[in-house]
Motif scaffolding. Structure first.
Motif, PDB file in Angstrom:
ATOM      1  N   ARG A   1       0.854  -1.177   0.000  1.00 16.20           N
ATOM      2  CA  ARG A   1       0.000   0.000   0.000  1.00 16.20           C
ATOM      3  C   ARG A   1       0.901   1.242   0.000  1.00 16.20           C
ATOM      4  O   ARG A   1       2.097   1.153   0.222  1.00 16.20           O
ATOM      5  CB  ARG A   1      -0.880   0.004   1.242  1.00 16.20           C
ATOM      6  CG  ARG A   1      -1.918  -1.106   1.277  1.00 16.20           C
ATOM      7  CD  ARG A   1      -3.068  -0.803   0.364  1.00 16.20           C
ATOM      8  NE  ARG A   1      -4.155  -1.768   0.529  1.00 16.20           N
ATOM      9  CZ  ARG A   1      -5.317  -1.666  -0.106  1.00 16.20           C
ATOM     10  NH1 ARG A   1      -5.528  -0.660  -0.921  1.00 16.20           N
ATOM     11  NH2 ARG A   1      -6.252  -2.573   0.085  1.00 16.20           N
TER      12      ARG A   1
ATOM     13  N   PRO B   1      -5.697   1.753   8.493  1.00 12.05           N
ATOM     14  CA  PRO B   1      -6.535   0.632   8.896  1.00 12.05           C
ATOM     15  C   PRO B   1      -5.785  -0.690   8.842  1.00 12.05           C
ATOM     16  O   PRO B   1      -4.745  -0.809   8.198  1.00 12.05           O
ATOM     17  CB  PRO B   1      -7.666   0.659   7.864  1.00 12.05           C
ATOM     18  CG  PRO B   1      -7.035   1.257   6.645  1.00 12.05           C
ATOM     19  CD  PRO B   1      -6.071   2.285   7.166  1.00 12.05           C
ATOM     20  N   GLY B   2      -6.343  -1.678   9.518  1.00 11.32           N
ATOM     21  CA  GLY B   2      -5.817  -3.031   9.421  1.00 11.32           C
ATOM     22  C   GLY B   2      -5.386  -3.605  10.747  1.00 11.32           C
ATOM     23  O   GLY B   2      -5.004  -2.877  11.679  1.00 11.32           O
TER      24      GLY B   2
ATOM     25  N   GLY C   1     -11.862 -13.975   6.504  1.00  7.97           N
ATOM     26  CA  GLY C   1     -11.769 -12.543   6.286  1.00  7.97           C
ATOM     27  C   GLY C   1     -10.384 -11.979   6.070  1.00  7.97           C
ATOM     28  O   GLY C   1     -10.240 -10.762   5.912  1.00  7.97           O
TER      29      GLY C   1
ATOM     30  N   ARG D   1      -7.364 -10.531   4.283  1.00  8.23           N
ATOM     31  CA  ARG D   1      -7.195  -9.896   2.962  1.00  8.23           C
ATOM     32  C   ARG D   1      -5.895 -10.321   2.290  1.00  8.23           C
ATOM     33  O   ARG D   1      -5.829 -10.442   1.072  1.00  8.23           O
ATOM     34  CB  ARG D   1      -7.193  -8.374   3.117  1.00  8.23           C
ATOM     35  CG  ARG D   1      -8.508  -7.800   3.598  1.00  8.23           C
ATOM     36  CD  ARG D   1      -8.375  -6.311   3.861  1.00  8.23           C
ATOM     37  NE  ARG D   1      -7.821  -5.612   2.709  1.00  8.23           N
ATOM     38  CZ  ARG D   1      -8.380  -4.533   2.170  1.00  8.23           C
ATOM     39  NH1 ARG D   1      -9.483  -4.040   2.670  1.00  8.23           N
ATOM     40  NH2 ARG D   1      -7.822  -3.935   1.139  1.00  8.23           N
TER      41      ARG D   1
ATOM     42  N   PHE E   1      -6.069  -8.388   8.273  1.00  2.01           N
ATOM     43  CA  PHE E   1      -7.517  -8.227   8.296  1.00  2.01           C
ATOM     44  C   PHE E   1      -7.873  -6.749   8.178  1.00  2.01           C
ATOM     45  O   PHE E   1      -7.054  -5.873   8.430  1.00  2.01           O
ATOM     46  CB  PHE E   1      -8.086  -8.798   9.599  1.00  2.01           C
ATOM     47  CG  PHE E   1      -7.930 -10.284   9.728  1.00  2.01           C
ATOM     48  CD1 PHE E   1      -8.969 -11.142   9.403  1.00  2.01           C
ATOM     49  CD2 PHE E   1      -6.728 -10.829  10.171  1.00  2.01           C
ATOM     50  CE1 PHE E   1      -8.830 -12.513   9.517  1.00  2.01           C
ATOM     51  CE2 PHE E   1      -6.574 -12.207  10.286  1.00  2.01           C
ATOM     52  CZ  PHE E   1      -7.623 -13.053   9.955  1.00  2.01           C
ATOM     53  N   ASP E   2      -9.132  -6.485   7.821  1.00  2.00           N
ATOM     54  CA  ASP E   2      -9.573  -5.093   7.693  1.00  2.00           C
ATOM     55  C   ASP E   2      -9.434  -4.341   9.004  1.00  2.00           C
ATOM     56  O   ASP E   2      -9.066  -3.170   9.025  1.00  2.00           O
ATOM     57  CB  ASP E   2     -11.026  -5.031   7.225  1.00  2.00           C
ATOM     58  CG  ASP E   2     -11.170  -5.314   5.742  1.00  2.00           C
ATOM     59  OD1 ASP E   2     -10.222  -5.021   4.985  1.00  2.00           O
ATOM     60  OD2 ASP E   2     -12.229  -5.825   5.330  1.00  2.00           O
ATOM     61  N   ASP E   3      -9.758  -5.021  10.099  1.00  3.87           N
ATOM     62  CA  ASP E   3      -9.723  -4.362  11.396  1.00  3.87           C
ATOM     63  C   ASP E   3      -9.811  -5.423  12.486  1.00  3.87           C
ATOM     64  O   ASP E   3      -9.906  -6.629  12.195  1.00  3.87           O
ATOM     65  CB  ASP E   3     -10.860  -3.340  11.538  1.00  3.87           C
ATOM     66  CG  ASP E   3     -12.228  -3.900  11.163  1.00  3.87           C
ATOM     67  OD1 ASP E   3     -12.457  -5.121  11.357  1.00  3.87           O
ATOM     68  OD2 ASP E   3     -13.075  -3.122  10.686  1.00  3.87           O
TER      69      ASP E   3
ATOM     70  N   ALA F   1     -12.901  -7.731  12.381  1.00  4.28           N
ATOM     71  CA  ALA F   1     -12.850  -8.822  11.414  1.00  4.28           C
ATOM     72  C   ALA F   1     -12.031  -9.991  11.953  1.00  4.28           C
ATOM     73  O   ALA F   1     -12.407 -11.160  11.780  1.00  4.28           O
ATOM     74  CB  ALA F   1     -12.268  -8.324  10.095  1.00  4.28           C
TER      75      ALA F   1
ATOM     76  N   HIS G   1      -0.621  -2.442   5.598  1.00  5.80           N
ATOM     77  CA  HIS G   1      -1.877  -2.103   6.267  1.00  5.80           C
ATOM     78  C   HIS G   1      -3.020  -2.476   5.329  1.00  5.80           C
ATOM     79  O   HIS G   1      -2.807  -2.817   4.166  1.00  5.80           O
ATOM     80  CB  HIS G   1      -1.923  -0.624   6.658  1.00  5.80           C
ATOM     81  CG  HIS G   1      -1.825   0.339   5.527  1.00  5.80           C
ATOM     82  ND1 HIS G   1      -2.890   0.680   4.722  1.00  5.80           N
ATOM     83  CD2 HIS G   1      -0.766   1.042   5.034  1.00  5.80           C
ATOM     84  CE1 HIS G   1      -2.523   1.543   3.812  1.00  5.80           C
ATOM     85  NE2 HIS G   1      -1.226   1.773   3.977  1.00  5.80           N
ATOM     86  N   ALA G   2      -4.235  -2.410   5.826  1.00  8.63           N
ATOM     87  CA  ALA G   2      -5.401  -2.798   5.021  1.00  8.63           C
ATOM     88  C   ALA G   2      -5.720  -1.723   3.977  1.00  8.63           C
ATOM     89  O   ALA G   2      -5.361  -0.552   4.138  1.00  8.63           O
ATOM     90  CB  ALA G   2      -6.594  -3.029   5.925  1.00  8.63           C
TER      91      ALA G   2
END
Length: 239
Positions: free
Chosen positions: A113, A125-126, A159, A161, A193-195, A198, A238-239
């Motif tokens: 990212r 996020p993440g 979930g 990613r 994960f997204d957060d 999740a 990170h997400a």
């Protein structure tokens, strides 16, 4: 470089109240300056379960580049200027595994990212679940097949990613000034994960305990060490 062929998983224990001090220094001074001499700062994190723990991942094209990059950075002006301030935050910086991707393409750092600009303060996020599995013997082809065919699908369906799998690299440490935990075969799984919600949903669902853990346990020499990690402001992972 795309996927780093050598990766350090570095887990630091800090003095109470010093984590944000080290992170501010690291994010300001130690990212671009390491990458300028050929290393990759894959990501840096706060451990949600231990406010004295700072975890980061550093990648290299190969072992020769590792030695050259570390010599250049730790012998260079930036580290010489800031090392006393950095070291003053640390109780222990020797909890380090030297790893390589478990198979070609198994690494997590091939597609980054965007990294926030210097001075950024917002947390991206993440939630990264980083788990170290101590092994009875160096990872076998059967264990790696289990990672691909059983463990990774459980994580994806739960979930995750992005997923990375790493194993101990047997090459002797070629920069002994920085110790690593040699002769300790491990499997390291990284799942982004997204957060936190999740990740918690995967845990509540029970699929890991039901479908993954029993299949993995015959290879393990002891309990796994898991970390719930949130990225710092300038982490590229990170997400």
């Amino acid at each position: 470089m795309n996927e780093s062929t050598i990766v350090e998983l570095r887990r630091y224990t800090l003095h109470p109240g010093q984590r944000d001090t080290l992170i501010a220094l690291f994010d300001r001074e130690f990212i671009e300056t390491q990458e300028a001499v050929g290393m990759r700062v894959i990501g840096q994190f706060r451990d949600l379960d231990d406010d004295r723990r700072f975890v980061w991942l550093r990648g290299f094209a190969d072992m020769d580049q590792r030695r050259a990059g570390l010599e250049a950075f730790y012998g260079g002006p930036v580290w010489q200027t800031h090392r006393d301030a950095a070291n003053a935050t640390m109780v222990d910086s020797d909890d380090v595994f030297l790893l390589h991707p478990a198979w070609p393409g198994a690494g997590i750092d091939g597609s980054h990212r965007e990294r926030a600009a210097p001075g950024a303060s917002s947390t991206p996020p993440g939630l990264l679940d980083a788990t170290v599995f101590p092994l009875r013997a160096p990872a076998s082809d059967d264990l790696l097949a289990l990672c691909r065919d059983v463990l990774a699908p459980v994580l994806r369906q739960g979930g995750a990613r992005r997923i990375g799998w790493y194993v101990t690299d047997p090459t002797p440490n070629n920069f002994p000034r920085l110790p690593v935990r040699e002769r300790q075969p491990v499997l390291v799984g990284l799942a982004l994960f997204d957060d936190l919600a999740a990740f918690d949903a995967l845990q509540r669902g029970g699929s890991w305990a039901r479908d993954a853990q029993p299949a993995l346990s015959p290879w393990l020499a002891g309990p796994a060490e898991s970390h719930r990690l949130v990225p710092t402001a300038r982490s590229t992972l990170h997400a």
